[in-house]
Design a protein around this motif. Structure first.
Motif, PDB file in Angstrom:
ATOM      1  N   LEU B 160      58.654  26.553  49.800  1.00  0.00           N
ATOM      2  CA  LEU B 160      57.190  26.419  49.774  1.00  0.00           C
ATOM      3  C   LEU B 160      56.679  26.352  48.337  1.00  0.00           C
ATOM      4  N   ASP B 161      57.379  26.988  47.425  1.00  0.00           N
ATOM      5  CA  ASP B 161      56.970  26.956  46.025  1.00  0.00           C
ATOM      6  C   ASP B 161      57.247  25.584  45.402  1.00  0.00           C
ATOM      7  N   LEU B 162      58.414  25.047  45.683  1.00  0.00           N
ATOM      8  CA  LEU B 162      58.776  23.746  45.096  1.00  0.00           C
ATOM      9  C   LEU B 162      58.124  22.577  45.822  1.00  0.00           C
ATOM     10  N   TRP B 163      57.955  22.726  47.138  1.00  0.00           N
ATOM     11  CA  TRP B 163      57.307  21.663  47.919  1.00  0.00           C
ATOM     12  C   TRP B 163      56.141  22.302  48.675  1.00  0.00           C
ATOM     13  N   PRO B 164      55.043  22.574  47.988  1.00  0.00           N
ATOM     14  CA  PRO B 164      53.945  23.307  48.640  1.00  0.00           C
ATOM     15  C   PRO B 164      53.102  22.449  49.585  1.00  0.00           C
ATOM     16  N   CYS B 165      53.253  21.151  49.484  1.00  0.00           N
ATOM     17  CA  CYS B 165      52.419  20.256  50.296  1.00  0.00           C
ATOM     18  C   CYS B 165      53.276  19.379  51.191  1.00  0.00           C
ATOM     19  N   GLN B 166      52.640  18.774  52.147  1.00  0.00           N
ATOM     20  CA  GLN B 166      53.339  17.789  52.970  1.00  0.00           C
ATOM     21  C   GLN B 166      52.405  16.632  53.283  1.00  0.00           C
ATOM     22  N   GLU B 167      53.029  15.509  53.583  1.00  0.00           N
ATOM     23  CA  GLU B 167      52.280  14.280  53.829  1.00  0.00           C
ATOM     24  C   GLU B 167      52.502  13.835  55.267  1.00  0.00           C
ATOM     25  N   LEU B 168      51.443  13.382  55.887  1.00  0.00           N
ATOM     26  CA  LEU B 168      51.557  12.819  57.229  1.00  0.00           C
ATOM     27  C   LEU B 168      52.021  11.374  57.100  1.00  0.00           C
ATOM     28  N   GLU B 193      45.195   8.884  46.812  1.00  0.00           N
ATOM     29  CA  GLU B 193      45.723   7.526  46.623  1.00  0.00           C
ATOM     30  C   GLU B 193      46.111   6.932  47.974  1.00  0.00           C
ATOM     31  N   GLY B 194      45.276   7.165  48.945  1.00  0.00           N
ATOM     32  CA  GLY B 194      45.484   6.608  50.272  1.00  0.00           C
ATOM     33  C   GLY B 194      46.471   7.383  51.134  1.00  0.00           C
ATOM     34  N   ARG B 195      47.008   8.471  50.593  1.00  0.00           N
ATOM     35  CA  ARG B 195      48.024   9.223  51.341  1.00  0.00           C
ATOM     36  C   ARG B 195      47.421  10.497  51.948  1.00  0.00           C
ATOM     37  N   MET B 196      47.884  10.817  53.148  1.00  0.00           N
ATOM     38  CA  MET B 196      47.359  11.982  53.865  1.00  0.00           C
ATOM     39  C   MET B 196      48.215  13.198  53.507  1.00  0.00           C
ATOM     40  N   ILE B 197      47.770  13.947  52.504  1.00  0.00           N
ATOM     41  CA  ILE B 197      48.556  15.078  51.992  1.00  0.00           C
ATOM     42  C   ILE B 197      47.697  16.339  52.017  1.00  0.00           C
ATOM     43  N   ALA B 198      48.326  17.448  52.361  1.00  0.00           N
ATOM     44  CA  ALA B 198      47.626  18.737  52.321  1.00  0.00           C
ATOM     45  C   ALA B 198      48.651  19.851  52.116  1.00  0.00           C
ATOM     46  N   LEU B 199      48.154  21.008  51.700  1.00  0.00           N
ATOM     47  CA  LEU B 199      49.041  22.163  51.581  1.00  0.00           C
ATOM     48  C   LEU B 199      49.686  22.464  52.934  1.00  0.00           C
ATOM     49  N   LYS B 200      50.883  22.998  52.882  1.00  0.00           N
ATOM     50  CA  LYS B 200      51.599  23.215  54.141  1.00  0.00           C
ATOM     51  C   LYS B 200      50.933  24.249  55.044  1.00  0.00           C
ATOM     52  N   ASN B 201      50.194  25.167  54.431  1.00  0.00           N
ATOM     53  CA  ASN B 201      49.539  26.173  55.273  1.00  0.00           C
ATOM     54  C   ASN B 201      48.072  25.843  55.535  1.00  0.00           C
ATOM     55  N   ALA B 202      47.676  24.606  55.260  1.00  0.00           N
ATOM     56  CA  ALA B 202      46.281  24.213  55.507  1.00  0.00           C
ATOM     57  C   ALA B 202      46.018  24.128  57.015  1.00  0.00           C
ATOM     58  N   ALA B 241      52.309  16.662  43.805  1.00  0.00           N
ATOM     59  CA  ALA B 241      51.027  17.137  44.347  1.00  0.00           C
ATOM     60  C   ALA B 241      50.036  17.396  43.222  1.00  0.00           C
ATOM     61  N   GLU B 242      50.542  17.911  42.112  1.00  0.00           N
ATOM     62  CA  GLU B 242      49.662  18.154  40.957  1.00  0.00           C
ATOM     63  C   GLU B 242      49.178  16.834  40.375  1.00  0.00           C
ATOM     64  N   GLN B 243      50.102  15.888  40.251  1.00  0.00           N
ATOM     65  CA  GLN B 243      49.732  14.574  39.702  1.00  0.00           C
ATOM     66  C   GLN B 243      48.675  13.882  40.560  1.00  0.00           C
ATOM     67  N   LEU B 244      48.804  14.048  41.878  1.00  0.00           N
ATOM     68  CA  LEU B 244      47.858  13.390  42.789  1.00  0.00           C
ATOM     69  C   LEU B 244      46.545  14.156  42.911  1.00  0.00           C
ATOM     70  N   GLY B 245      46.533  15.365  42.398  1.00  0.00           N
ATOM     71  CA  GLY B 245      45.318  16.169  42.465  1.00  0.00           C
ATOM     72  C   GLY B 245      45.154  16.946  43.760  1.00  0.00           C
ATOM     73  N   VAL B 246      46.229  17.070  44.511  1.00  0.00           N
ATOM     74  CA  VAL B 246      46.148  17.843  45.760  1.00  0.00           C
ATOM     75  C   VAL B 246      46.022  19.328  45.429  1.00  0.00           C
ATOM     76  N   ILE B 247      46.784  19.750  44.419  1.00  0.00           N
ATOM     77  CA  ILE B 247      46.723  21.146  43.974  1.00  0.00           C
ATOM     78  C   ILE B 247      46.560  21.169  42.453  1.00  0.00           C
ATOM     79  N   GLU B 248      46.231  22.345  41.961  1.00  0.00           N
ATOM     80  CA  GLU B 248      46.147  22.490  40.505  1.00  0.00           C
ATOM     81  C   GLU B 248      47.429  23.113  39.985  1.00  0.00           C
ATOM     82  N   LYS B 249      47.517  23.199  38.665  1.00  0.00           N
ATOM     83  CA  LYS B 249      48.778  23.595  38.060  1.00  0.00           C
ATOM     84  C   LYS B 249      49.275  24.971  38.526  1.00  0.00           C
ATOM     85  N   PHE B 250      48.372  25.917  38.653  1.00  0.00           N
ATOM     86  CA  PHE B 250      48.835  27.260  38.995  1.00  0.00           C
ATOM     87  C   PHE B 250      48.496  27.650  40.436  1.00  0.00           C
TER      88      PHE B 250
END
Lengths: 196, 297
Positions: B160-168, B193-202, B241-250
């Motif tokens: 979850l730390d290394l891959w905190p998000c997932q894409e549909l 960027e057109g991709r459906m991404i969210a945190l895994k616990n969203a 995820a950080e590059q895409l702006g889904v999450i922030e650095k920390f």
């Protein structure tokens, strides 16, 4: 005598701790490779067309079968064995006492076992190859039901084959170089996160 | 075939029998959707099949399809050569194919007399022997088992730390036209960027599988989300995820999720066994006769 002040001891301690957990490292690397494998499968799934106009379920099933496996000593990725046939190639022969493989040649037969059709019969077509070809066929009887009528329609359902040969296709899996890269990136990221 | 006319009572019964592996029911798909997500998720989903033995066969067949082949399954053959010497050869049996799985189920249903009540429905999705229905049973169960397996495997703090998000993502075309971008937006999801991404616990993952919102949803927060969806999720790394702006650095890693009845699912490949018999023996409202589960009285 020089005095060395190591102000990164905390990071080194964390690094040492992280490296002492090989199972966690292997979990991370196997997961990274599993993601890569699924990505390759998705790429193929998007391109491969089904000759019968039905959605091809094969690659979706293969994606679902990809699983990271790890212990303290090893990291691996498990997947459906059908991938092995595609990757290495090989010859498929019938098992379980069956004499022929049944290859669907009709949309009606696609995704179904030949046994699910009660009235199939062997239809031999002599005009193709030295021994001709054998099919399992179905007759839709639209006439009076006695003898072959003008309205009878023959549908070839399955081609019968003693075996099928499949060429190796290495493109169904990531290359060894790509896997190494993915693994080393995952390890680097893991250690970076652990030492932050 | 008994018809359960009291869904609430039945639901209560199901809750009391949470430890068992199969859920015989004559409820239709629509009615099953109204049952709790956990109930449906952990059970063997097979609307309008009330025969416990038939459900057990579904469980066995799907387990065989899903579990794959292990070294333990290898058979040993003795091969005799021309010179009379012999050697042992090990060979893995073939995994049960989907067509064979469907056939096995159909044969079992026929043997047990599990059939459609209304002759006009023969060959339709409501006919347990129809290819469409058998395909739905096998493929949905297989996808749910695989989706659940990945969901559980992902609940690891390091992953979850290394891959905190997932894409549909779409993994296969679907005959049923559904606009997943529209669903994503309806669930409050954002596009990156057109991709459906969210945190895994969203919450969005629960919403995507919520049968109150989407009539075809299965009630689970993991793929396939809906019948014949052709959708899946894929891990998205922290860096991406950080590059895409889904999450922030920390942004902290999502907390591992726990799901109810988790232990039950771990034990699900077990035979239809003593657990249901014990549970039934203790339940005054239910009775199992000739493999058919029904409400007593």
């Amino acid at each position: 005598m020089a005095l060395i002040i190591d102000n990164s001891v905390e990071s080194l301690t964390k690094l040492s701790k992280a490296l002492k957990n090989p199972e966690a490292l292997n979990r991370v690397t196997s997961n990274a490779v599993a993601i890569e494998v699924r990505s390759v499968f998705r790429g193929i799934s998007g391109k491969e067309k089904n000759q019968f106009g039905r959605p091809p379920a094969f690659w979706a099933r293969m994606i679902g079968s990809v699983r990271p496996i790890f212990t303290a000593k090893s990291a691996a990725v498990e997947m459906n064995r059908a991938i092995a046939l595609r990757y290495f190639g090989g010859t498929v022969r019938p098992t379980g006492g069956k004499q022929f493989l049944t290859i669907p040649v009709s949309a009606k037969a696609y995704g179904k076992s030949a046994r699910s059709f009660p009235n199939l019969f062997v239809f031999r077509y002599a005009g193709d190859g030295p021994n001709g070809k054998a099919f399992l066929a179905m007759q839709d009887r639209k006439g009076d039901g006695i003898g072959p009528g003008k309205k009878d329609k023959l549908t070839l359902m399955y081609l019968l084959l003693r075996s099928t040969k499949h060429k190796a296709d290495k493109s169904v899996l990531p290359t060894a170089e790509r896997i190494k890269k993915v693994m080393s990136d995952a390890i680097a990221e893991y250690l970076k996160r652990k030492t932050q | 075939m008994p018809i359960f006319t009291k869904p609430l009572t039945w639901l209560e019964g199901i809750r009391r029998l949470a430890a068992r592996k199969v859920l015989p029911t004559t409820l239709g798909t629509e009615e099953l959707r109204r049952l709790g997500g956990d109930v449906k998720r952990w059970g063997i989903f097979s609307a309008k099949i009330a025969n416990a033995e038939a459900l057990q066969e579904i469980n066995d067949v799907v387990t065989e399809v899903v579990r794959g082949i292990t070294p333990k399954d290898e058979e040993t053959f003795t091969v005799t050569q021309r010179d009379g010497t012999t050697y042992e050869k090990r060979k893995k049996p073939l995994q049960l194919s989907i067509p064979d799985a469907k056939l096995k189920l159909r044969d079992k249903f026929r043997e047990l007399g599990v059939t459609v009540e209304n002759p006009a429905k023969i060959g339709t999705i409501e006919d347990p022997e129809s290819d469409a229905r058998l395909q739905l049973i096998v493929s949905t169960q297989e996808e749910l088992a695989q989706g659940y397996g990945r969901f559980i495997a992902n609940q690891d703090p390091d992953l979850l730390d290394l891959w905190p998000c997932q894409e549909l993502v779409r993994i296969s075309p679907s005959l049923v036209q559904r606009d997943w971008n529209e669903r994503w937006a309806r669930c409050g999801g954002k596009l990156f960027e057109g991709r459906m991404i969210a945190l895994k616990n969203a919450d969005i993952w629960d919403r995507l599988g919520d049968s109150n919102t989407f009539p075809d949803a299965l009630g689970n927060p993991y793929p396939p989300f809906a019948f014949n969806s052709g959708m899946d999720v894929e891990d998205v790394s922290r860096t991406e995820a950080e590059q895409l702006g889904v999450i922030e650095k920390f942004t902290p890693a999502p907390q591992p999720r726990e799901r109810a009845l988790i232990e039950d699912v771990k034990a699900s490949p077990a035979r239809f066994d003593e657990s249901i018999r014990i549970a039934l023996a203790n339940d005054p409202t239910m009775v199992l006769e000739d493999g058919v589960l029904s409400l007593r009285g």
